[in-house]
Design an enzyme around this catalytic site. Structure first.
Site, PDB file in Angstrom:
ATOM      1  N   TYR A 231       8.584  -0.296 -33.137  1.00 26.81           N
ATOM      2  CA  TYR A 231       9.392  -1.758 -32.983  1.00 26.81           C
ATOM      3  C   TYR A 231      10.435  -1.603 -33.989  1.00 26.81           C
ATOM      4  O   TYR A 231      11.360  -2.443 -33.987  1.00 26.81           O
ATOM      5  CB  TYR A 231       8.394  -2.872 -33.303  1.00 26.81           C
ATOM      6  CG  TYR A 231       7.774  -3.252 -31.803  1.00 26.81           C
ATOM      7  CD1 TYR A 231       8.379  -4.045 -30.913  1.00 26.81           C
ATOM      8  CD2 TYR A 231       6.360  -2.723 -31.667  1.00 26.81           C
ATOM      9  CE1 TYR A 231       7.570  -4.258 -29.763  1.00 26.81           C
ATOM     10  CE2 TYR A 231       5.769  -3.165 -30.428  1.00 26.81           C
ATOM     11  CZ  TYR A 231       6.373  -3.816 -29.425  1.00 26.81           C
ATOM     12  OH  TYR A 231       5.526  -4.153 -28.440  1.00 26.81           O
TER      13      TYR A 231
ATOM     14  N   HIS B   7       5.524  -8.439 -20.162  1.00 28.37           N
ATOM     15  CA  HIS B   7       5.600  -7.817 -21.420  1.00 28.37           C
ATOM     16  C   HIS B   7       6.744  -7.802 -22.188  1.00 28.37           C
ATOM     17  O   HIS B   7       6.798  -7.415 -23.543  1.00 28.37           O
ATOM     18  CB  HIS B   7       5.326  -6.471 -21.113  1.00 28.37           C
ATOM     19  CG  HIS B   7       4.102  -5.732 -21.870  1.00 28.37           C
ATOM     20  ND1 HIS B   7       2.981  -6.040 -22.326  1.00 28.37           N
ATOM     21  CD2 HIS B   7       4.382  -4.545 -22.851  1.00 28.37           C
ATOM     22  CE1 HIS B   7       2.441  -5.212 -23.153  1.00 28.37           C
ATOM     23  NE2 HIS B   7       3.062  -4.330 -23.500  1.00 28.37           N
TER      24      HIS B   7
ATOM     25  N   ARG C 117      -0.639  -9.765 -25.088  1.00 30.44           N
ATOM     26  CA  ARG C 117      -0.474  -9.282 -23.610  1.00 30.44           C
ATOM     27  C   ARG C 117      -0.746 -10.193 -22.349  1.00 30.44           C
ATOM     28  O   ARG C 117      -1.502 -10.971 -22.761  1.00 30.44           O
ATOM     29  CB  ARG C 117      -1.268  -7.961 -23.603  1.00 30.44           C
ATOM     30  CG  ARG C 117      -0.960  -7.023 -24.761  1.00 30.44           C
ATOM     31  CD  ARG C 117      -2.105  -5.656 -24.452  1.00 30.44           C
ATOM     32  NE  ARG C 117      -1.909  -4.533 -25.323  1.00 30.44           N
ATOM     33  CZ  ARG C 117      -2.600  -4.470 -26.609  1.00 30.44           C
ATOM     34  NH1 ARG C 117      -3.477  -5.479 -26.905  1.00 30.44           N
ATOM     35  NH2 ARG C 117      -2.190  -3.515 -27.219  1.00 30.44           N
TER      36      ARG C 117
ATOM     37  N   HIS D 172      -2.463  -3.148 -31.781  1.00 30.70           N
ATOM     38  CA  HIS D 172      -2.467  -1.625 -31.844  1.00 30.70           C
ATOM     39  C   HIS D 172      -3.563  -1.065 -32.237  1.00 30.70           C
ATOM     40  O   HIS D 172      -3.954  -1.002 -33.236  1.00 30.70           O
ATOM     41  CB  HIS D 172      -0.931  -1.105 -32.074  1.00 30.70           C
ATOM     42  CG  HIS D 172       0.035  -1.686 -31.217  1.00 30.70           C
ATOM     43  ND1 HIS D 172       1.435  -1.914 -31.879  1.00 30.70           N
ATOM     44  CD2 HIS D 172      -0.036  -1.960 -29.932  1.00 30.70           C
ATOM     45  CE1 HIS D 172       2.131  -2.445 -31.007  1.00 30.70           C
ATOM     46  NE2 HIS D 172       1.604  -2.460 -29.909  1.00 30.70           N
TER      47      HIS D 172
ATOM     48  N   LYS E  93      -7.423  -4.617 -25.768  1.00 33.86           N
ATOM     49  CA  LYS E  93      -7.345  -3.080 -25.055  1.00 33.86           C
ATOM     50  C   LYS E  93      -8.817  -2.491 -25.534  1.00 33.86           C
ATOM     51  O   LYS E  93      -9.135  -2.547 -26.859  1.00 33.86           O
ATOM     52  CB  LYS E  93      -6.481  -2.248 -25.176  1.00 33.86           C
ATOM     53  CG  LYS E  93      -5.239  -2.400 -24.126  1.00 33.86           C
ATOM     54  CD  LYS E  93      -4.322  -1.505 -24.299  1.00 33.86           C
ATOM     55  CE  LYS E  93      -3.209  -1.815 -23.423  1.00 33.86           C
ATOM     56  NZ  LYS E  93      -2.043  -0.521 -23.129  1.00 33.86           N
TER      57      LYS E  93
ATOM     58  N   ARG F 225       6.482 -10.257 -25.263  1.00 38.14           N
ATOM     59  CA  ARG F 225       5.480  -9.591 -26.216  1.00 38.14           C
ATOM     60  C   ARG F 225       6.504  -8.581 -27.018  1.00 38.14           C
ATOM     61  O   ARG F 225       6.586  -8.384 -28.409  1.00 38.14           O
ATOM     62  CB  ARG F 225       4.240  -8.780 -25.685  1.00 38.14           C
ATOM     63  CG  ARG F 225       3.595  -7.863 -26.595  1.00 38.14           C
ATOM     64  CD  ARG F 225       2.356  -7.280 -26.021  1.00 38.14           C
ATOM     65  NE  ARG F 225       2.015  -6.105 -26.689  1.00 38.14           N
ATOM     66  CZ  ARG F 225       0.889  -6.258 -27.565  1.00 38.14           C
ATOM     67  NH1 ARG F 225       0.532  -7.221 -28.012  1.00 38.14           N
ATOM     68  NH2 ARG F 225       0.460  -5.022 -28.122  1.00 38.14           N
TER      69      ARG F 225
END
Length: 363
Positions: free
Chosen positions: A338, A303, A209, A329, A233, A306
């Protein structure tokens, strides 16, 4: 909706609090934002919640509605006001998106984020005073489980379901937008400095990211061992394999281009009065905005690189759990999006399944 109402959000000693003539009636908001900071929430998350609650407080001031007297009916009125409000500076009601939504209205995700901040605020108040009635209505249990979790194949990833508020609006589920191979190659070729090539390469070939790229320290990059230590994150750390070509670009950048600085950050500002300071998110957006302009690739956002990496993994048939680990994730259903971006891979699996079914029916 009134956008001023004598109240604003200010930063104080690294935290966020309401200020202005009307701020005295919203001490609970300041305490809640401080509580989020104490729980080690990201400063950006605390700031976002602060601005969401600021919009709610301004509306309460305009409606002459005290915060302690907020009821479910008041929240429903606020929801309606958000749906009918217009965004200053946006094109008029005659301009709509391809999905049919007016450009001058707030997005569903924005409204839901505001409602989540309000729900957290009253949840915090109820935690301190169990006898207090929470005005946020509780909805049905959230259905987070995907097919693999229900069948037991992904049972280890199951999260405990939570109740979602009935105020929450339905959100359209959109697929990530990836670049074509030609657009990705053209965008990457437009970067001329080693720093910018390394940044784009980390997104396109390692799936980082933009915030993760900007947060990299020199010590986080092991060029010889081909590993990256990434802080993602929620302050979750993960190790990501480093593409050897990207590693070579980073090495040249460190030796020939990176300014002398006391900052441990890997990517620094190269020119101007801020030379030697860490590159900011605004600076990164400026870089990509410039290269979108010279290449004409409208979707050339950070993004999107990515997303292109995630799509390439899906097309290669990489295991879903491996994709989840590489992309960082928190849950596998985010990674599963995806798969829908890899039509060739999906069609190949479909053809294989059809052949097996036909062979079985002919036996």
């Amino acid at each position: 909706m009134n956008t001023e109402a004598g109240i604003r959000l200010e930063e104080h000693d690294g935290g966020w609090a309401l200020a202005g003539p009307a701020a005295s009636g919203f001490g609970l908001v300041d305490e809640y934002l401080a509580h989020l900071a104490d729980r080690n929430y990201s400063p950006k998350t605390v700031r976002a919640y602060g601005y969401d609650l600021l919009a709610f407080c301004r509306w309460l001031v305009a409606e002459e509605q005290p915060l302690p007297e907020v009821t479910t009916e008041v929240l429903l009125r606020f929801l309606r006001a958000c749906r009918e409000a217009t965004v200053p500076g946006r094109p008029g009601p005659n301009v709509i998106t391809l999905s049919g939504r007016r450009m001058d209205q707030y997005a569903v995700t924005t409204i839901n984020r505001r409602l989540a901040a309000i729900s957290g605020l009253f949840g915090f108040a109820a935690m301190r005073d169990p006898d207090m009635k929470n005005p946020v209505p509780k909805g049905k249990e959230a259905r987070w489980r995907v097919a693999g979790e229900r069948s037991g194949m992904l049972a280890h990833t199951v999260r405990r379901p939570k109740n979602r508020s009935s105020l929450r609006l339905r959100e359209p589920r959109r697929l990530p937008t990836a670049l074509s191979q030609s657009d990705a190659a053209e965008l990457l070729a437009s970067f001329h400095t080693w720093r910018d090539r390394a940044i784009a390469g980390l997104m396109l070939y390692c799936g980082l990211r933009s915030a993760e790229v900007l947060g990299l320290n020199i010590a986080d990059v092991d060029i010889g061992g081909r590993w990256l230590q990434v802080l993602g994150k929620g302050q979750r750390e993960r190790r990501v394999p480093l593409d050897p070509d990207v590693g070579s670009v980073i090495q040249v950048y460190l030796l020939a281009e990176r300014p002398e600085s006391g900052s441990p950050r890997l990517f620094l500002v190269a020119k101007g009065p801020n030379r030697g300071q860490p590159l900011t998110a605004a600076g990164l957006r400026t870089i990509f905005r410039y290269h979108r302009g010279i290449t004409g690739i409208v979707g050339g956002h950070p993004h999107a690189l990515r997303h292109t990496f995630g799509t390439a993994l899906a097309e290669a048939g990489v295991d879903l759990a491996v994709m989840q680990a590489l992309l960082g994730h928190a849950h596998v259903d985010t990674t599963a999006r995806y798969i829908h971006l890899a039509p060739a891979h999906v069609k190949a699996e479909f053809d294989a399944a059809r052949d097996r079914l036909r062979s079985q029916s002919q036996q």
